[in-house]
Design a protein around this motif. Structure first.
Motif, short mmCIF file in Angstrom:
data_model
loop_
_atom_site.label_atom_id
_atom_site.label_comp_id
_atom_site.label_asym_id
_atom_site.label_seq_id
_atom_site.Cartn_x
_atom_site.Cartn_y
_atom_site.Cartn_z
N LYS A 130 -3.44 -12.92 5.46
CA LYS A 130 -4.66 -13.99 6.03
C LYS A 130 -6.09 -13.36 5.45
CE LYS A 130 -1.54 -14.96 9.61
NZ LYS A 130 -1.57 -14.68 11.35
N PRO A 131 -6.98 -14.10 5.62
CA PRO A 131 -8.27 -13.38 5.43
C PRO A 131 -8.87 -12.69 6.33
CG PRO A 131 -8.40 -15.96 4.95
CD PRO A 131 -6.99 -15.79 5.56
N GLU A 132 -8.29 -12.60 7.68
CA GLU A 132 -8.48 -11.78 8.62
C GLU A 132 -8.00 -10.54 8.63
OE1 GLU A 132 -7.56 -14.87 9.12
OE2 GLU A 132 -6.13 -14.93 10.86
N ASP A 133 -6.92 -10.33 7.58
CA ASP A 133 -6.42 -9.04 7.21
C ASP A 133 -7.46 -8.06 6.00
OD1 ASP A 133 -3.36 -10.63 6.68
OD2 ASP A 133 -3.94 -9.33 8.65
N THR A 134 -8.45 -8.80 5.86
CA THR A 134 -9.42 -8.15 5.10
C THR A 134 -10.00 -6.70 5.73
OG1 THR A 134 -10.18 -10.10 3.68
CG2 THR A 134 -11.76 -8.26 3.85
N ALA A 135 -9.86 -5.69 4.87
CA ALA A 135 -10.36 -4.35 5.52
C ALA A 135 -10.26 -3.33 4.73
CB ALA A 135 -9.69 -4.16 6.99
N VAL A 136 -10.73 -2.22 4.93
CA VAL A 136 -10.12 -0.94 4.40
C VAL A 136 -9.12 -0.39 5.09
CG1 VAL A 136 -10.93 1.44 3.81
CG2 VAL A 136 -12.64 -0.42 3.58
N TYR A 137 -7.90 0.07 4.52
CA TYR A 137 -6.74 0.54 5.04
C TYR A 137 -6.65 2.06 4.98
CZ TYR A 137 -5.19 -4.16 6.31
OH TYR A 137 -5.27 -5.53 6.55
N TYR A 138 -6.32 2.59 5.87
CA TYR A 138 -6.49 4.13 5.93
C TYR A 138 -4.96 4.69 6.27
CZ TYR A 138 -11.49 3.90 6.18
OH TYR A 138 -12.84 3.55 5.90
N CYS A 139 -4.35 5.69 5.65
CA CYS A 139 -3.18 6.13 6.57
C CYS A 139 -3.84 7.57 6.89
CB CYS A 139 -2.27 6.37 5.23
SG CYS A 139 -2.80 7.99 4.25
N HIS A 140 -2.87 7.76 8.09
CA HIS A 140 -3.35 9.01 9.01
C HIS A 140 -2.08 9.60 9.45
CE1 HIS A 140 -4.36 10.06 13.31
NE2 HIS A 140 -5.24 10.89 12.77
N ALA A 141 -2.02 10.95 9.59
CA ALA A 141 -0.88 11.81 9.62
C ALA A 141 -1.40 12.62 10.81
CB ALA A 141 -0.69 12.83 8.58
N THR A 142 -0.35 12.81 11.87
CA THR A 142 -0.59 13.79 13.07
C THR A 142 0.80 14.33 13.25
OG1 THR A 142 0.23 11.96 14.50
CG2 THR A 142 -2.30 12.25 14.10
N LEU A 143 0.39 15.70 13.86
CA LEU A 143 1.41 16.54 14.38
C LEU A 143 0.58 17.49 15.59
CD1 LEU A 143 4.50 17.64 14.58
CD2 LEU A 143 3.74 19.30 12.53
N GLY A 144 1.28 17.10 16.76
CA GLY A 144 0.31 17.84 17.87
C GLY A 144 -1.25 17.53 17.40
N LEU A 154 0.78 -1.29 0.02
CA LEU A 154 -0.01 -0.02 0.12
C LEU A 154 0.98 1.16 -0.07
CD1 LEU A 154 -2.68 -1.07 2.67
CD2 LEU A 154 -2.77 -1.56 0.12
N SER A 155 0.48 2.24 -0.80
CA SER A 155 1.07 3.67 -0.63
C SER A 155 0.14 4.49 -0.27
CB SER A 155 1.62 3.87 -2.24
OG SER A 155 2.56 2.98 -2.57
N CYS A 156 0.58 5.81 0.44
CA CYS A 156 -0.29 6.92 0.76
C CYS A 156 0.79 7.99 0.38
CB CYS A 156 -0.51 6.92 2.29
SG CYS A 156 -1.13 8.21 2.84
N ALA A 157 0.01 8.81 -0.55
CA ALA A 157 0.87 10.06 -1.13
C ALA A 157 0.38 11.37 -0.11
CB ALA A 157 0.44 10.40 -2.47
N ALA A 158 1.13 12.16 0.29
CA ALA A 158 0.63 13.32 0.88
C ALA A 158 0.93 14.50 0.16
CB ALA A 158 1.33 13.38 2.25
N SER A 159 0.00 15.53 0.35
CA SER A 159 0.24 16.86 -0.15
C SER A 159 -0.50 17.70 0.50
CB SER A 159 -0.33 16.64 -1.68
OG SER A 159 -1.80 16.66 -1.51
N GLY A 160 -0.03 19.17 0.54
CA GLY A 160 -0.72 20.23 1.46
C GLY A 160 -0.13 20.42 2.82
N PHE A 161 0.92 19.71 3.18
CA PHE A 161 1.35 19.98 4.42
C PHE A 161 2.75 19.40 4.41
CE2 PHE A 161 1.10 15.41 6.26
CZ PHE A 161 0.14 14.87 5.41
N THR A 162 3.44 19.91 5.62
CA THR A 162 4.94 19.40 5.97
C THR A 162 4.99 17.86 5.94
OG1 THR A 162 5.32 21.60 6.44
CG2 THR A 162 7.07 20.20 6.69
N PHE A 163 4.93 17.11 5.11
CA PHE A 163 4.73 15.68 5.59
C PHE A 163 6.05 15.06 6.43
CE2 PHE A 163 3.85 11.08 4.67
CZ PHE A 163 5.07 10.59 4.28
N THR A 211 4.03 12.11 12.27
CA THR A 211 3.94 10.75 12.50
C THR A 211 3.17 10.21 11.56
OG1 THR A 211 4.80 11.13 14.81
CG2 THR A 211 3.59 9.02 14.17
N MET A 212 3.30 9.10 11.01
CA MET A 212 2.23 8.59 10.22
C MET A 212 1.87 7.24 10.63
SD MET A 212 1.94 10.82 7.82
CE MET A 212 0.83 9.56 6.57
#
Length: 115
Positions: A86-100, A19-28, A32-33
């Motif tokens: 594994k089948p139990e890994d089936t899910a929607v995967y989200y990336c999340h960025a935090t700073l303070g 999986l890849s997550c491309a960030a834009s619009g902030f100081t990546f 923390t990701m």
């Protein structure tokens, strides 16, 4: 600010996906990701985290040894290499960025592990 995930799909048990997550619009590079996932009927759960410089990573017990989180600050991207799926890994995967107090979510990418 925007996070866009890609790389999801259908894979057989034992297979791999990246999986890849491309960030834009902030100081990546300052953020923390994290990767989260949410399976149908279940709460969203934390899968992996990587600090801003990439020096520290941590994983949920359920994926430890099978998933690897990494980032490329020059390309404003974070990745999740998933193997021995594994089948139990089936899910929607989200990336999340935090700073303070600042936090951003992507729209998610579906991963389905099935034969």
């Amino acid at each position: 600010a925007q996070l866009v995930e890609s790389g999801g799909g259908l894979v057989q048990p034992g297979g791999s996906l990246r999986l890849s997550c491309a960030a834009s619009g902030f100081t990546f590079s300052a953020y923390t990701m994290r990767w989260y996932r949410q399976a149908p009927g279940k709460e969203r759960e934390l899968v992996a985290v990587i600090t801003s410089a990439g020096g520290i990573t941590n994983y949920a017990d359920s994926v430890k040894g099978r998933f690897t989180i990494s980032r490329d600050n020059a390309k404003n991207s974070v990745f999740l290499q998933m193997s021995s799926l594994k089948p139990e890994d089936t899910a929607v995967y989200y990336c999340h960025a935090t700073l303070g107090p600042r936090a951003y979510w992507g729209q998610g990418t579906q991963v389905t592990v099935s034969s």
